[in-house]
Design a protein around this motif. Structure first.
Motif, short mmCIF file in Angstrom:
data_model
loop_
_atom_site.label_atom_id
_atom_site.label_comp_id
_atom_site.label_asym_id
_atom_site.label_seq_id
_atom_site.Cartn_x
_atom_site.Cartn_y
_atom_site.Cartn_z
N ASP A 79 5.60 -0.89 8.39
CA ASP A 79 5.55 -1.50 7.07
C ASP A 79 5.95 -0.44 6.04
O ASP A 79 6.19 0.70 6.38
N PHE A 80 6.03 -0.85 4.78
CA PHE A 80 6.49 0.06 3.72
C PHE A 80 5.36 0.83 3.04
O PHE A 80 5.58 1.49 2.03
N ASP A 81 4.17 0.81 3.60
CA ASP A 81 3.05 1.52 2.99
C ASP A 81 3.26 3.03 2.93
O ASP A 81 2.62 3.71 2.14
N PHE A 82 4.15 3.57 3.75
CA PHE A 82 4.40 5.01 3.74
C PHE A 82 5.24 5.46 2.54
O PHE A 82 5.32 6.65 2.25
N LEU A 83 5.87 4.53 1.84
CA LEU A 83 6.73 4.89 0.71
C LEU A 83 5.95 4.95 -0.60
O LEU A 83 5.16 4.06 -0.91
N LYS A 84 6.21 5.99 -1.35
CA LYS A 84 5.66 6.12 -2.71
C LYS A 84 6.65 5.54 -3.72
O LYS A 84 6.28 4.80 -4.62
#
Length: 163
Positions: A79-84
Motif C-alpha cells: 500500500d502507499f502508507d510508506f510514502l510521505k
C-alpha cells in the motif's frame, strides 16, 4: 438551438488520451530522504491518436492533464502508507521539465491506489513530441522491505479543431 449545435460540435473536438507506464520504488530507499525514479521514454503516438479522433497535430488547441492515478502492482499486500510525499514531472526533448502532479502529504490508509493533485498546466508541447518521460520524486516515511512496482495511469484531455 444554435447554442446546442455549437456545444455538440465542440464536444466532437474534445477527447481523452490515456498513457500507462510502470516504475519501481526499490526496497533500499532511505526514510525521509528525497529520491528520483525515471520512467522509460513513452511514445506519444499522438499523430495516430489525433487521427482516430478526426484531427491532427496542427489542429490541437490544448492538452491538459485530467487525471493521474498510481496503482501498486506488487507486492500484492503493498500500500502507499510508506510514502510521505510524491511529485511527478514531465520531460521531453528540447523542453524544460515541468511538475504536473503531486500529493503532499500522502494520507495514511490510502491503500493500493492514490489519485494525485494536478498542476493544471498546458502540456500540448510535450505530447506533440515523439516521446516524453516522467520523473517521480518521492519521500518515504517508513522503510519498505520489498520493491514496489507502481503503474502510473495518466489521462489527458485534448481540445482540438475538426479537420
Amino acid at each position: 438551438m444554435a447554442i446546442s449545435g455549437c456545444k455538440k460540435a465542440e464536444e466532437l473536438t474534445q477527447f481523452d488520451i490515456d498513457y500507462t507506464t510502470t516504475v519501481t520504488i526499490p526496497s533500499t530507499t532511505g526514510v525521509n530522504l528525497p529520491f528520483n525514479i525515471y520512467s522509460p521514454d513513452m511514445e506519444t503516438n499522438s499523430s495516430s491518436k489525433f487521427e482516430s479522433n478526426n484531427t491532427r497535430k496542427d489542429k490541437i488547441e490544448s492538452i491538459i492533464l485530467k487525471k493521474m492515478e498510481l496503482v501498486i502492482k506488487s507486492p500484492s499486500n503493498g500500500d502507499f502508507d510508506f510514502l510521505k510525499s510524491i511529485e511527478l514531472y514531465i520531460d521531453a526533448d528540447g523542453l524544460d521539465e515541468k511538475k504536473i502532479a503531486f500529493k503532499n502529504p500522502v494520507p495514511d490508509g490510502s491503500g493500493k491506489t492514490i489519485t494525485l493533485d494536478l498542476s493544471g498546466d498546458e502540456l500540448k508541447a510535450y505530447i506533440l513530441k515523439a516521446n516524453f518521460s516522467l520523473r517521480v520524486n518521492t519521500v518515504t516515511d517508513e522503510v519498505i522491505s520489498n520493491d514496489h512496482v507502481i503503474d502510473i495511469n495518466t489521462t489527458l484531455f485534448v481540445d482540438a479543431k475538426l479537420l
